[in-house]
Scaffold this motif. Structure first.
Motif, short mmCIF file in Angstrom:
data_model
loop_
_atom_site.label_atom_id
_atom_site.label_comp_id
_atom_site.label_asym_id
_atom_site.label_seq_id
_atom_site.Cartn_x
_atom_site.Cartn_y
_atom_site.Cartn_z
N ARG A 1 86.34 39.11 67.64
CA ARG A 1 85.76 40.25 66.95
C ARG A 1 86.80 40.83 66.02
O ARG A 1 87.99 40.83 66.34
CB ARG A 1 85.33 41.32 67.96
CG ARG A 1 84.36 40.82 69.02
CD ARG A 1 82.97 40.64 68.44
NE ARG A 1 82.17 39.81 69.33
CZ ARG A 1 80.87 39.66 69.21
NH1 ARG A 1 80.21 40.26 68.26
NH2 ARG A 1 80.21 38.87 70.02
N ALA B 1 85.93 42.64 76.00
CA ALA B 1 85.58 41.90 77.23
C ALA B 1 85.16 40.46 76.91
O ALA B 1 85.21 39.60 77.79
CB ALA B 1 84.46 42.62 77.97
N CYS B 2 84.77 40.21 75.68
CA CYS B 2 84.33 38.87 75.30
C CYS B 2 85.47 37.99 74.80
O CYS B 2 85.25 36.85 74.42
CB CYS B 2 83.24 38.94 74.23
SG CYS B 2 83.76 39.80 72.73
N ILE C 1 78.16 41.10 79.73
CA ILE C 1 79.58 41.14 79.38
C ILE C 1 79.87 42.43 78.62
O ILE C 1 80.85 43.14 78.88
CB ILE C 1 79.99 39.90 78.56
CG1 ILE C 1 79.83 38.65 79.43
CG2 ILE C 1 81.43 40.03 78.06
CD1 ILE C 1 79.97 37.33 78.67
N VAL D 1 85.51 48.51 74.61
CA VAL D 1 85.41 48.79 73.18
C VAL D 1 83.98 48.65 72.66
O VAL D 1 83.76 48.39 71.48
CB VAL D 1 86.39 47.91 72.36
CG1 VAL D 1 87.83 48.28 72.69
CG2 VAL D 1 86.15 46.43 72.61
N LEU D 2 83.02 48.85 73.57
CA LEU D 2 81.61 48.72 73.19
C LEU D 2 81.27 49.62 71.99
O LEU D 2 80.63 49.18 71.04
CB LEU D 2 80.71 49.05 74.38
CG LEU D 2 79.21 48.86 74.16
CD1 LEU D 2 78.53 48.41 75.45
CD2 LEU D 2 78.53 50.10 73.64
N CYS E 1 82.71 48.29 68.72
CA CYS E 1 82.03 47.05 68.36
C CYS E 1 80.65 47.34 67.76
O CYS E 1 80.27 46.82 66.72
CB CYS E 1 81.92 46.17 69.61
SG CYS E 1 81.09 44.61 69.32
N TRP F 1 76.34 42.37 69.40
CA TRP F 1 77.49 43.23 69.11
C TRP F 1 77.25 44.54 69.86
O TRP F 1 76.19 45.15 69.72
CB TRP F 1 77.60 43.54 67.62
CG TRP F 1 77.92 42.36 66.74
CD1 TRP F 1 77.04 41.40 66.33
CD2 TRP F 1 79.19 42.04 66.19
NE1 TRP F 1 77.70 40.50 65.54
CE2 TRP F 1 79.02 40.86 65.43
CE3 TRP F 1 80.45 42.63 66.24
CZ2 TRP F 1 80.07 40.27 64.73
CZ3 TRP F 1 81.49 42.04 65.54
CH2 TRP F 1 81.30 40.87 64.80
S1 SF4 Z 1 80.83 45.11 73.16
FE1 SF4 Z 1 81.52 43.79 71.47
S2 SF4 Z 1 83.65 43.39 71.90
FE2 SF4 Z 1 82.71 44.12 73.79
S3 SF4 Z 1 82.04 42.31 74.91
FE3 SF4 Z 1 80.31 43.00 73.68
S4 SF4 Z 1 80.46 41.85 71.76
FE4 SF4 Z 1 82.47 41.69 72.79
#
Ligand code: SF4
Length: 87
Positions: free
Chosen positions: A4, A13-14, A43, A49-50, A53, A67
């Motif tokens: 990202r 987390a991804c 996930i 950092v949701l 994102c 996202w």
């Molecule tokens: S919120 Fe964004 S950065 Fe976090 S796991 Fe989901 S896609 Fe990845």
């Protein structure tokens, strides 16, 4: 591997998860799509950092992928709702 943009991606987390979990292959539909999206949202659910994102995707009009726990359809709905509110 899922990456990202931005300086927040280091805490994503991804990080290290295959991008195929978050981005659909050509022609994906129905149950297969719903299952993949559900796995990706799980996930995202606990991602630190949701918010960053999601903001990134909405402000940049990201057309594809999950996202911030939002699917492509979620973002389109969100944008439509905002536009309606401006009129
Ligand atoms: S919120 Fe964004 S950065 Fe976090 S796991 Fe989901 S896609 Fe990845």
């Amino acid at each position: 591997m899922c990456t990202r943009p931005g300086n927040w991606e280091i805490r994503a987390a991804c990080r290290g998860v295959a991008s195929s979990v978050f981005f659909s292959p050509d022609g994906e539909r129905g149950i297969a799509r719903a299952r993949r999206e559900s796995g990706a949202r799980e996930i995202c659910h606990d991602c630190p950092v949701l918010a960053q994102c999601r903001d990134h995707a909405l402000s940049n009009g990201e057309p594809y992928g999950i996202w911030g726990g939002m699917t492509e359809a979620d973002r389109r709905r969100h944008t439509r709702t905002l536009r309606r509110g401006q009129h």
